[in-house]
Design a protein around this motif. Sequence first.
Motif, mmCIF file in Angstrom:
data_model
loop_
_atom_site.group_PDB
_atom_site.id
_atom_site.type_symbol
_atom_site.label_atom_id
_atom_site.label_comp_id
_atom_site.label_asym_id
_atom_site.label_seq_id
_atom_site.Cartn_x
_atom_site.Cartn_y
_atom_site.Cartn_z
ATOM 1 N N UNK A 2 0.822 -1.221 0.000
ATOM 2 C CA UNK A 2 0.000 0.000 0.000
ATOM 3 C C UNK A 2 0.852 1.265 0.000
ATOM 4 N N UNK A 3 0.354 2.308 -0.649
ATOM 5 C CA UNK A 3 1.078 3.570 -0.697
ATOM 6 C C UNK A 3 1.319 4.126 0.702
ATOM 7 N N UNK A 4 0.365 3.942 1.587
ATOM 8 C CA UNK A 4 0.519 4.466 2.945
ATOM 9 C C UNK A 4 1.696 3.805 3.667
ATOM 10 N N UNK A 5 1.917 2.528 3.392
ATOM 11 C CA UNK A 5 3.044 1.823 4.007
ATOM 12 C C UNK A 5 4.375 2.328 3.461
ATOM 13 N N UNK A 6 4.438 2.510 2.136
ATOM 14 C CA UNK A 6 5.640 3.056 1.524
ATOM 15 C C UNK A 6 5.927 4.450 2.083
ATOM 16 N N UNK A 7 4.894 5.252 2.179
ATOM 17 C CA UNK A 7 5.027 6.606 2.714
ATOM 18 C C UNK A 7 5.605 6.565 4.126
ATOM 19 N N UNK A 8 5.084 5.686 4.947
ATOM 20 C CA UNK A 8 5.534 5.589 6.342
ATOM 21 C C UNK A 8 6.989 5.122 6.417
ATOM 22 N N UNK A 9 7.372 4.158 5.583
ATOM 23 C CA UNK A 9 8.739 3.641 5.596
ATOM 24 C C UNK A 9 9.730 4.711 5.137
ATOM 25 N N UNK A 10 9.398 5.408 4.045
ATOM 26 C CA UNK A 10 10.282 6.448 3.529
ATOM 27 C C UNK A 10 10.513 7.531 4.576
ATOM 28 N N UNK A 11 9.434 7.965 5.210
ATOM 29 C CA UNK A 11 9.567 9.013 6.225
ATOM 30 C C UNK A 11 10.375 8.515 7.421
ATOM 31 N N UNK A 12 10.144 7.289 7.833
ATOM 32 C CA UNK A 12 10.841 6.754 9.002
ATOM 33 C C UNK A 12 12.344 6.634 8.739
ATOM 34 N N UNK A 13 12.719 6.050 7.598
ATOM 35 C CA UNK A 13 14.125 5.863 7.282
ATOM 36 C C UNK A 13 14.823 7.212 7.098
ATOM 37 N N UNK A 14 14.146 8.132 6.437
ATOM 38 C CA UNK A 14 14.733 9.460 6.228
ATOM 39 C C UNK A 14 15.013 10.147 7.555
ATOM 40 N N UNK A 174 14.593 14.863 -11.355
ATOM 41 C CA UNK A 174 13.172 15.069 -11.634
ATOM 42 C C UNK A 174 12.541 15.708 -10.409
ATOM 43 N N UNK A 175 11.343 16.242 -10.582
ATOM 44 C CA UNK A 175 10.671 16.885 -9.455
ATOM 45 C C UNK A 175 10.319 15.854 -8.388
ATOM 46 N N UNK A 176 10.653 16.157 -7.143
ATOM 47 C CA UNK A 176 10.390 15.235 -6.046
ATOM 48 C C UNK A 176 8.889 15.065 -5.823
ATOM 49 N N UNK A 177 8.458 13.823 -5.701
ATOM 50 C CA UNK A 177 7.039 13.528 -5.504
ATOM 51 C C UNK A 177 6.716 13.430 -4.008
ATOM 52 N N UNK A 178 7.173 14.416 -3.246
ATOM 53 C CA UNK A 178 6.874 14.457 -1.817
ATOM 54 C C UNK A 178 6.386 15.861 -1.469
ATOM 55 N N UNK A 179 5.785 16.013 -0.296
ATOM 56 C CA UNK A 179 5.321 17.331 0.130
ATOM 57 C C UNK A 179 6.517 18.264 0.270
ATOM 58 N N UNK A 180 6.359 19.529 -0.134
ATOM 59 C CA UNK A 180 7.495 20.442 -0.168
ATOM 60 C C UNK A 180 8.126 20.644 1.210
ATOM 61 N N UNK A 181 7.359 20.461 2.281
ATOM 62 C CA UNK A 181 7.933 20.628 3.620
ATOM 63 C C UNK A 181 8.842 19.456 4.013
ATOM 64 N N UNK A 182 8.733 18.334 3.290
ATOM 65 C CA UNK A 182 9.559 17.161 3.589
ATOM 66 C C UNK A 182 10.837 17.138 2.751
ATOM 67 N N UNK A 183 10.890 17.982 1.713
ATOM 68 C CA UNK A 183 12.062 18.008 0.828
ATOM 69 C C UNK A 183 13.367 18.261 1.593
ATOM 70 N N UNK A 184 13.432 19.236 2.525
ATOM 71 C CA UNK A 184 14.701 19.447 3.243
ATOM 72 C C UNK A 184 15.218 18.196 3.945
ATOM 73 N N UNK A 185 14.328 17.365 4.484
ATOM 74 C CA UNK A 185 14.749 16.144 5.152
ATOM 75 C C UNK A 185 15.361 15.158 4.142
ATOM 76 N N UNK A 186 14.729 15.044 2.982
ATOM 77 C CA UNK A 186 15.228 14.127 1.953
ATOM 78 C C UNK A 186 16.615 14.560 1.480
ATOM 79 N N UNK A 187 16.792 15.864 1.207
ATOM 80 C CA UNK A 187 18.066 16.355 0.685
ATOM 81 C C UNK A 187 19.157 16.264 1.746
ATOM 82 N N UNK A 188 18.809 16.571 2.991
ATOM 83 C CA UNK A 188 19.791 16.437 4.072
ATOM 84 C C UNK A 188 20.249 14.989 4.199
ATOM 85 N N UNK A 189 19.317 14.049 4.081
ATOM 86 C CA UNK A 189 19.674 12.626 4.135
ATOM 87 C C UNK A 189 20.627 12.271 2.998
#
Length: 252
Positions: A2-14, A174-189
Amino acid sequence: MPHSTVHRIVHHITEEVVAVRHQVIHLPKNPEDLEVVSRGFAGLARHRAFVKAAGAIDGCHIRIKPPSGPDGQCYRNRKLFPSIILQAVCDHRGRFIDTYVGWPGSVHNSRVHFILADGGYPCLQRPLPLITPYKRPLQGVGAQRFNTHHSRARSIIERAFGMMKTRFRVIFLQALEVHHTFVPHVITACCILHNICLSAGDVVAPEEEPEEDVAEDEREAGLEAVSGALWRDQLSAEVSALEEVPVDHDYF
């Protein structure tokens, strides 16, 4: 899955990766570490006048899906695509020693030892010592020679960005498919993982990218005249007076 599970895993690992940021991304911790960095920049510049350089700074735009509504226009940069800015300082090996992610793309980059910067920044002595190249048209051979050595040392930050973009192509090309407020966390990671890879000897060759538009080099002239220009003139005089550093290191 499920997309919700992927979303939760990505956020947790990041978030777990970002939690170790200060263990991986940090300024030199002692005078000995700082001396290694400074000598490294002198080696990159191939001149002893740059032995007090402590880092190279630049910014790059991270493509995003802009938020809806009028605020979305704030993220449109001068190249007309929506982005968030990553501004970073790296050492002589391309390891990030300071990062900040979060300004909308419409904001410009520029918001003892000194940091090497390109012409998009003002030449400053205070509050942050930034040494930039001379602006065109160049006045004399001394300025041209200074700019050559300056470029050799400062280009390491562009190489660091290039390596990270090559390593994490799906995020940076490519444009990140995440909420713009989460982008700084992804790039910092990504910056953290970049440093870990370099520390482990995992170096990738950056792909060639078109050079940035240099039309902004002419800004901040007034600020330059009362701040860092005299210091740069003194460094330029050292470049003309001192011998070049032999090329005995290949940092990549």
